[in-house]
Design a protein around this motif. Structure first.
Motif, mmCIF file in Angstrom:
data_model
loop_
_atom_site.group_PDB
_atom_site.id
_atom_site.type_symbol
_atom_site.label_atom_id
_atom_site.label_comp_id
_atom_site.label_asym_id
_atom_site.label_seq_id
_atom_site.Cartn_x
_atom_site.Cartn_y
_atom_site.Cartn_z
ATOM 1 N N GLY A 47 0.805 -1.205 0.000
ATOM 2 C CA GLY A 47 0.000 0.000 0.000
ATOM 3 C C GLY A 47 0.843 1.261 0.000
ATOM 4 N N ARG A 48 0.264 2.342 -0.509
ATOM 5 C CA ARG A 48 0.951 3.641 -0.436
ATOM 6 C C ARG A 48 1.086 4.038 1.031
ATOM 7 N N ILE A 49 2.154 4.730 1.340
ATOM 8 C CA ILE A 49 2.530 4.952 2.735
ATOM 9 C C ILE A 49 1.912 6.228 3.295
ATOM 10 N N VAL A 50 1.320 6.090 4.464
ATOM 11 C CA VAL A 50 0.913 7.231 5.282
ATOM 12 C C VAL A 50 1.790 7.217 6.530
ATOM 13 N N LEU A 51 2.555 8.274 6.707
ATOM 14 C CA LEU A 51 3.451 8.410 7.850
ATOM 15 C C LEU A 51 2.848 9.400 8.832
ATOM 16 N N MET A 52 2.521 8.926 10.030
ATOM 17 C CA MET A 52 1.879 9.766 11.036
ATOM 18 C C MET A 52 2.872 10.057 12.153
ATOM 19 N N VAL A 103 15.856 15.512 13.637
ATOM 20 C CA VAL A 103 15.661 15.369 12.192
ATOM 21 C C VAL A 103 16.589 14.286 11.650
ATOM 22 N N GLY A 104 17.835 14.295 12.095
ATOM 23 C CA GLY A 104 18.791 13.290 11.641
ATOM 24 C C GLY A 104 18.406 11.885 12.047
ATOM 25 N N GLY A 117 7.108 7.741 -1.697
ATOM 26 C CA GLY A 117 5.709 8.012 -2.007
ATOM 27 C C GLY A 117 4.889 8.302 -0.770
ATOM 28 N N ILE A 118 5.498 8.963 0.212
ATOM 29 C CA ILE A 118 4.913 9.124 1.542
ATOM 30 C C ILE A 118 3.908 10.277 1.579
ATOM 31 N N THR A 119 2.749 10.013 2.173
ATOM 32 C CA THR A 119 1.859 11.088 2.616
ATOM 33 C C THR A 119 2.147 11.325 4.082
ATOM 34 N N LEU A 120 2.625 12.507 4.418
ATOM 35 C CA LEU A 120 2.947 12.860 5.796
ATOM 36 C C LEU A 120 1.726 13.464 6.476
ATOM 37 N N ALA A 121 1.362 12.909 7.629
ATOM 38 C CA ALA A 121 0.343 13.507 8.499
ATOM 39 C C ALA A 121 1.043 13.893 9.795
ATOM 40 N N CYS A 122 0.956 15.158 10.186
ATOM 41 C CA CYS A 122 1.780 15.600 11.302
ATOM 42 C C CYS A 122 1.069 16.670 12.129
ATOM 43 N N GLN A 123 1.496 16.741 13.387
ATOM 44 C CA GLN A 123 0.910 17.682 14.346
ATOM 45 C C GLN A 123 1.961 17.983 15.408
ATOM 46 N N ASP A 124 1.932 19.212 15.934
ATOM 47 C CA ASP A 124 2.841 19.618 17.005
ATOM 48 C C ASP A 124 4.285 19.398 16.521
ATOM 49 N N GLY A 126 5.604 16.788 15.625
ATOM 50 C CA GLY A 126 5.602 15.930 14.451
ATOM 51 C C GLY A 126 5.678 16.733 13.169
ATOM 52 N N SER A 127 5.154 17.967 13.210
ATOM 53 C CA SER A 127 5.255 18.829 12.033
ATOM 54 C C SER A 127 6.612 19.515 11.957
ATOM 55 N N LEU A 128 7.150 19.960 13.090
ATOM 56 C CA LEU A 128 8.464 20.597 13.042
ATOM 57 C C LEU A 128 9.518 19.643 12.498
ATOM 58 N N ILE A 129 9.468 18.397 12.931
ATOM 59 C CA ILE A 129 10.420 17.409 12.439
ATOM 60 C C ILE A 129 9.998 16.902 11.061
ATOM 61 N N GLY A 130 8.721 16.589 10.911
ATOM 62 C CA GLY A 130 8.242 16.036 9.649
ATOM 63 C C GLY A 130 8.439 16.970 8.468
ATOM 64 N N LEU A 131 8.140 18.236 8.642
ATOM 65 C CA LEU A 131 8.299 19.178 7.535
ATOM 66 C C LEU A 131 9.774 19.386 7.181
ATOM 67 N N ARG A 132 10.633 19.328 8.181
ATOM 68 C CA ARG A 132 12.065 19.404 7.889
ATOM 69 C C ARG A 132 12.524 18.173 7.097
ATOM 70 N N LEU A 133 11.936 17.016 7.388
ATOM 71 C CA LEU A 133 12.258 15.814 6.623
ATOM 72 C C LEU A 133 11.798 15.960 5.172
#
Length: 302
Positions: A47-52, A103-104, A117-124, A126-133
């Motif tokens: 399946g396509r990946i959802v990363l939460m 981040v590293g 092919g990741i869909t990133l779902a992030c909050q708090d 999780g967004s500061l690190i996820g968006l940097r990724l």
């Protein structure tokens, strides 16, 4: 670097998190020490990946009401615990934690699992690190769903956040479960509060949770230049980017205005307001799942 690991027995009483644990060892670039990351991996492997990605001071338990519906919809759902949280290893000193280090650590995890092919779902956080990724390896990401978070690049801290930051540093008590309960509108049961407390058997395990608020890059923070570099990526990001902030979070309410229009991928997306407090995964999991499916399905058609 002293590394703590929460005993498995601490999680034995949790009865609403039926997901098999998975573990991956990474190596800290500064010390060469191994660090174990725990993650949930549900749904079909093809399946396509959802990363939460969770934030402060929660863990992957936060997404327990969302993992099943997304997996049932045919997606491979991954929900890691950040280093210092959940079932992942916990360096014992506050000085062991930096924004760049987080981040590293998570970049290593993504690369080791060869995710794409990741869909990133992030909050708090999780967004500061996820968006940097996303900014660091945009080729691995297909879309973003952002709720109650952001990518600060300096400026003054909002008053509500400044109060929270001071509390995290100076309060003699730091009751994780009750802190999360105060960030929801529906309230949490005693069992749910205990589940959020489970990763932290005593104060020694809370270094990561204590230091995170002080790492948010408002004015004067050493991470501000890195944030500005990340924003250069997002100012040309034309893949789907959907904002789903809540109506009852005093810290991030209205934060979508910093993204909609500035990030090209926000154009034409069905941005929405979810109902609840800061931890929207507890208050409106169905709404958050709907937002994720909106973006993930756009990837399915490509």
């Amino acid at each position: 670097m002293e590394i703590l690991r929460t005993p498995d027995a601490a999680f034995a009483g949790i009865d609403d998190f039926p997901f098999e644990p998975h573990y991956l060892d990474i190596v800290d670039a500064r010390t060469g020490q191994p660090l174990r990351i725990h993650y949930i991996d549900e749904g079909p492997r093809e399946g396509r990946i959802v990363l939460m990605m969770h934030g402060e001071p929660s863990w992957s338990y936060l997404y327990r009401h969302m993992i099943g519906p997304l997996a049932a919809a045919g997606y491979r759902v991954l929900a890691p615990d950040l280093i210092g949280f959940g079932k992942s290893d916990k360096p014992a000193a506050k000085s062991d934690y930096t924004y760049a280090r987080h981040v590293g650590w998570m970049r290593q995890w993504i690369e080791a699992l060869e995710l794409g092919g990741i869909t990133l779902a992030c909050q708090d956080w999780g967004s500061l690190i996820g968006l940097r990724l996303v900014a660091a390896m945009p080729e691995r990401f297909a879309g973003v769903v952002l709720s109650n978070g952001g990518l600060p690049e300096g400026g003054p801290a909002p008053r509500a956040f400044a109060i929270w930051r001071a509390f995290s540093q100076w309060s003699p008590f730091f009751p994780i479960g009750k802190i999360i309960a105060k960030g929801t509108k529906r309230g949490l049961s005693d069992a749910e509060i205990a589940a959020y407390d489970a990763p932290f058997p005593d104060a020694r395990y809370k270094a990561g949770a204590r230091i995170f608020p002080s790492l948010v890059p408002f004015a004067g923070n050493l991470a501000v230049p890195d944030q500005r570099e990340a924003w250069k990526v997002f100012e040309t990001w034309d893949k789907p980017f959907l904002c789903a902030f809540s109506d009852g979070d005093p810290i991030t309410r209205g934060g979508e205005s910093r993204f909609i229009g500035r990030v090209p991928g926000t154009a034409g997306q069905p941005h929405r307001t979810l109902s609840g407090g800061h931890f929207i995964q507890e208050d409106d999991p169905q709404g958050f799942v709907g937002a994720i499916l909106e973006i993930a399905r756009q990837g399915d058609t490509k």
